[in-house]
Write an enzyme that holds these catalytic residues in place. Structure first.
Site, PDB file in Angstrom:
ATOM      1  N   LYS A  22       0.845  -1.212   0.000  1.00  0.00           N
ATOM      2  CA  LYS A  22       0.000   0.000   0.000  1.00  0.00           C
ATOM      3  C   LYS A  22       0.872   1.250   0.000  1.00  0.00           C
ATOM      4  O   LYS A  22       0.644   2.181  -0.775  1.00  0.00           O
ATOM      5  CB  LYS A  22      -0.896  -0.008   1.239  1.00  0.00           C
ATOM      6  CG  LYS A  22      -1.535   1.344   1.535  1.00  0.00           C
ATOM      7  CD  LYS A  22      -2.390   1.331   2.777  1.00  0.00           C
ATOM      8  CE  LYS A  22      -1.679   1.621   4.080  1.00  0.00           C
ATOM      9  NZ  LYS A  22      -1.332   3.032   4.330  1.00  0.00           N
ATOM     10  N   ARG A  93      -4.253  11.034   4.862  1.00  0.00           N
ATOM     11  CA  ARG A  93      -3.160  12.011   4.908  1.00  0.00           C
ATOM     12  C   ARG A  93      -2.164  11.821   3.771  1.00  0.00           C
ATOM     13  O   ARG A  93      -1.510  12.771   3.361  1.00  0.00           O
ATOM     14  CB  ARG A  93      -2.406  11.886   6.238  1.00  0.00           C
ATOM     15  CG  ARG A  93      -3.253  12.029   7.451  1.00  0.00           C
ATOM     16  CD  ARG A  93      -2.419  12.011   8.688  1.00  0.00           C
ATOM     17  NE  ARG A  93      -1.868  13.317   8.978  1.00  0.00           N
ATOM     18  CZ  ARG A  93      -0.732  13.788   8.561  1.00  0.00           C
ATOM     19  NH1 ARG A  93       0.057  13.042   7.840  1.00  0.00           N
ATOM     20  NH2 ARG A  93      -0.330  14.995   8.869  1.00  0.00           N
ATOM     21  N   CYS A 117      -4.005  12.849  13.373  1.00  0.00           N
ATOM     22  CA  CYS A 117      -4.785  11.620  13.292  1.00  0.00           C
ATOM     23  C   CYS A 117      -4.524  10.805  14.552  1.00  0.00           C
ATOM     24  O   CYS A 117      -3.824  11.270  15.461  1.00  0.00           O
ATOM     25  CB  CYS A 117      -4.447  10.832  12.031  1.00  0.00           C
ATOM     26  SG  CYS A 117      -2.826  10.102  12.061  1.00  0.00           S
ATOM     27  N   ARG A 122       1.443  14.712  13.304  1.00  0.00           N
ATOM     28  CA  ARG A 122       1.887  14.491  11.932  1.00  0.00           C
ATOM     29  C   ARG A 122       2.003  15.776  11.101  1.00  0.00           C
ATOM     30  O   ARG A 122       1.252  15.987  10.139  1.00  0.00           O
ATOM     31  CB  ARG A 122       0.988  13.460  11.264  1.00  0.00           C
ATOM     32  CG  ARG A 122       0.934  12.166  12.065  1.00  0.00           C
ATOM     33  CD  ARG A 122       0.242  11.061  11.364  1.00  0.00           C
ATOM     34  NE  ARG A 122       0.998  10.551  10.232  1.00  0.00           N
ATOM     35  CZ  ARG A 122       0.557   9.588   9.437  1.00  0.00           C
ATOM     36  NH1 ARG A 122      -0.615   9.040   9.658  1.00  0.00           N
ATOM     37  NH2 ARG A 122       1.278   9.163   8.440  1.00  0.00           N
ATOM     38  N   ASP A 309       5.135   0.746  11.993  1.00  0.00           N
ATOM     39  CA  ASP A 309       3.892   0.132  11.501  1.00  0.00           C
ATOM     40  C   ASP A 309       3.710  -1.306  11.979  1.00  0.00           C
ATOM     41  O   ASP A 309       2.687  -1.932  11.682  1.00  0.00           O
ATOM     42  CB  ASP A 309       3.848   0.179   9.961  1.00  0.00           C
ATOM     43  CG  ASP A 309       3.614   1.587   9.454  1.00  0.00           C
ATOM     44  OD1 ASP A 309       3.180   2.441  10.238  1.00  0.00           O
ATOM     45  OD2 ASP A 309       3.880   1.840   8.261  1.00  0.00           O
ATOM     46  N   VAL A 331       9.223   6.972  16.407  1.00  0.00           N
ATOM     47  CA  VAL A 331       8.791   7.626  15.163  1.00  0.00           C
ATOM     48  C   VAL A 331       7.523   8.441  15.404  1.00  0.00           C
ATOM     49  O   VAL A 331       7.452   9.617  15.051  1.00  0.00           O
ATOM     50  CB  VAL A 331       8.594   6.583  14.034  1.00  0.00           C
ATOM     51  CG1 VAL A 331       8.130   7.274  12.748  1.00  0.00           C
ATOM     52  CG2 VAL A 331       9.886   5.818  13.775  1.00  0.00           C
ATOM     53  N   ARG A 401      -8.510  -0.413   5.309  1.00  0.00           N
ATOM     54  CA  ARG A 401      -7.677   0.581   4.624  1.00  0.00           C
ATOM     55  C   ARG A 401      -6.350  -0.010   4.175  1.00  0.00           C
ATOM     56  O   ARG A 401      -5.749   0.458   3.212  1.00  0.00           O
ATOM     57  CB  ARG A 401      -7.366   1.762   5.568  1.00  0.00           C
ATOM     58  CG  ARG A 401      -8.570   2.547   5.975  1.00  0.00           C
ATOM     59  CD  ARG A 401      -8.161   3.714   6.817  1.00  0.00           C
ATOM     60  NE  ARG A 401      -7.236   4.577   6.069  1.00  0.00           N
ATOM     61  CZ  ARG A 401      -6.775   5.729   6.497  1.00  0.00           C
ATOM     62  NH1 ARG A 401      -7.133   6.172   7.681  1.00  0.00           N
ATOM     63  NH2 ARG A 401      -5.949   6.437   5.770  1.00  0.00           N
TER      64      ARG A 401
END
Ligand code: EPU
Length: 422
Positions: A22, A93, A117, A122, A309, A331, A401
């Site tokens: 993605k 975003r 978010c 961010r 992630d 991060v 998503r």
């Protein structure tokens, strides 16, 4: 709104095919703006984020469709409305990564300023600073970033590091813009993520001149035009990592096909250290766990460090370790919405600033939980595989998503996940 009902505990076994990335697909879709004509992209996953991005490109004037072979075809011959509307940017975003290519192609762009978010504030200051260094005039107007470079962009040496290291989409934006700038651009402290390398490889196939791909120093010689492209995006390393945790948390054995373990060595190393075996096999790997899970300390970092992630998914896994682990998020220091939800499932997690202390428990217990963002919801699904009873995960649209029909891919492996509309 859909929910998942997940019955556990289960043991997963079998093979699963990792889809295209993605986070590589989105900037690669954006880079088609830089050329006139039709590009076709293979291995783009069929996700809601991809459809939203397609809509964003259509609003600019592009034609976007998925053909019978599953390729995403983008015709960018006409771009007559270089505007990224709030309605779309607020949903995703990543829409910000049309800013650089629009500016380079049209000499102007207006893109809604993304808000915060669930994973933090961010900001996009580094994107804007990088484009300004290339000569763009940028101001804010009614919540929109208005960028102008009527006489074109000019190459420059740019340092792009920020308080949390490099920026992935910021690097994508500036690199894309620099491909059509006059002269040479050097981006220092560029993001090294495989998705950025994939974008750079795609741009080079379109006629760009980028060197240093995969390193923190990108050298870009501007060219006068780029050609449309046929390109296949890389496999999704975060989806692969999520399936690896699925194998580990369920004491299972999965054969991941279409997985580049060299893209997630930090993750593979961590799994091996906690007692999970990961062995390369052809274009993929076998992941298995037989014994107990050992605790581990994890610090998320930009690539090649441990990816943010996969932080939430590992937190679910380490909840079942024999001993205490510490997870530090470097991060997105606020990316811990899943902590309270995992605790509802009888995990023992304590947040201390940008860190979470994970005291291992013997078992997780099913509960009603709320997905807050994409990766947090993946962690809740993983926890549900191991928990005793029926876990209900609300707001499943978050997981849709980034994971294509995850229940239809995990159920043949032994999961018991039902999607219900409520
Ligand atoms: N940052 C700034 N200023 C900027 C840009 C970023 O201070 O102008 C900070 C951020 O606040 C953060 C750090 O720099 O603390 C890194 O953010 P980055 O810009 O690298 O994140 P991103 O490009 O917006 C991409 C992925 C995220 C992934 C991050 C980090 C896409 C579409 N998104 O976001 O993926 O977490 O890189 O690897 O590629 C996801 O897929 O679930 C996801 C959130």
């Amino acid at each position: 709104m859909d929910v998942f009902r997940i019955e556990g505990p289960v043991r997963l076994a079998g093979s699963v095919n990792v889809k295209g990335s993605k986070n590589a697909s989105l900037p690669i879709m954006a880079c088609t703006i830089l050329a006139c004509g039709e590009s076709s992209l293979g291995a783009v996953p069929n996700l809601s984020d991809i459809s939203v991005f397609g809509q964003l490109l259509q609003n600019l004037g592009c034609h976007v469709k998925r053909n019978a072979q599953g390729q995403v075809c983008i015709n960018s011959t006409v771009i007559d409305n270089p505007i990224g509307e709030y309605e779309i940017v607020r949903q995703m975003r990543a829409s910000i990564c049309i800013l650089g290519p629009l500016l380079a192609r049209c000499g102007r762009a207006k893109v809604s300023m993304p808000g915060g978010c669930a994973i933090g504030d961010r900001p996009v200051d580094l994107h804007l600073r990088g484009l300004q260094e290339l000569g763009a005039k940028i101001h804010l107007e009614n919540g929109y970033i208005v960028a102008e470079a009527p006489h074109g962009l000019i190459g420059k040496d740019i340092f792009m590091g920020g308080p949390f290291g490099s920026t992935v989409l910021g690097t994508a934006n500036v690199m894309m813009a620099a491909t059509l700038a006059k002269g040479r651009t050097i981006i220092e402290s560029a993001a090294c993520e495989p998705e950025i390398a994939d974008l750079a490889n795609c741009l080079n196939k379109m006629g760009a001149k980028i060197r240093g791909i995969g390193s923190p120093r990108l050298v870009i010689e501007g060219v006068s035009q780029l050609q449309p492209i046929q390109y296949e995006v890389i496999p999704d390393r975060i989806e692969a990592g999520t399936f690896m945790v699925a194998a580990a948390i369920s004491s299972g054995e999965l054969h991941l096909k279409n997985c580049r373990i060299e893209d997630i060595m930090a993750v593979v190393d961590k799994l091996r250290r906690i007692g999970v075996t990961v062995e390369s096999k052809g274009e993929g790997c076998i992941v298995a766990r037989t014994g107990t899970i050992k605790p581990a300390d994890i610090t998320t970092q930009p690539y090649p460090g441990f990816p943010t992630d996969l932080q939430a998914q590992f937190m679910a896994l380490l909840s079942l370790a024999q001993g205490n682990s510490v997870i530090v998020e470097k991060v997105f220091p606020d990316r811990f919405m899943h902590v309270a939800e995992l605790n509802r499932m009888a995990a023992n997690l304590r947040k201390e600033g940008p860190a979470v202390i994970v005291a291992g428990v013997k078992k997780l217990i099913a509960a009603q939980v709320m997905a807050s963002d994409l990766r947090a919801s993946a962690a809740l699904v993983l926890a549900g595989l191991a928990a005793e009873g029926t876990t209900t995960v609300n707001r499943v649209y978050h997981i849709d998503r980034g994971y294509e029909r995850i229940e239809e891919r995990l159920n043949p492996l032994g999961a018991k996940i039902r999607r219900e509309s409520v």
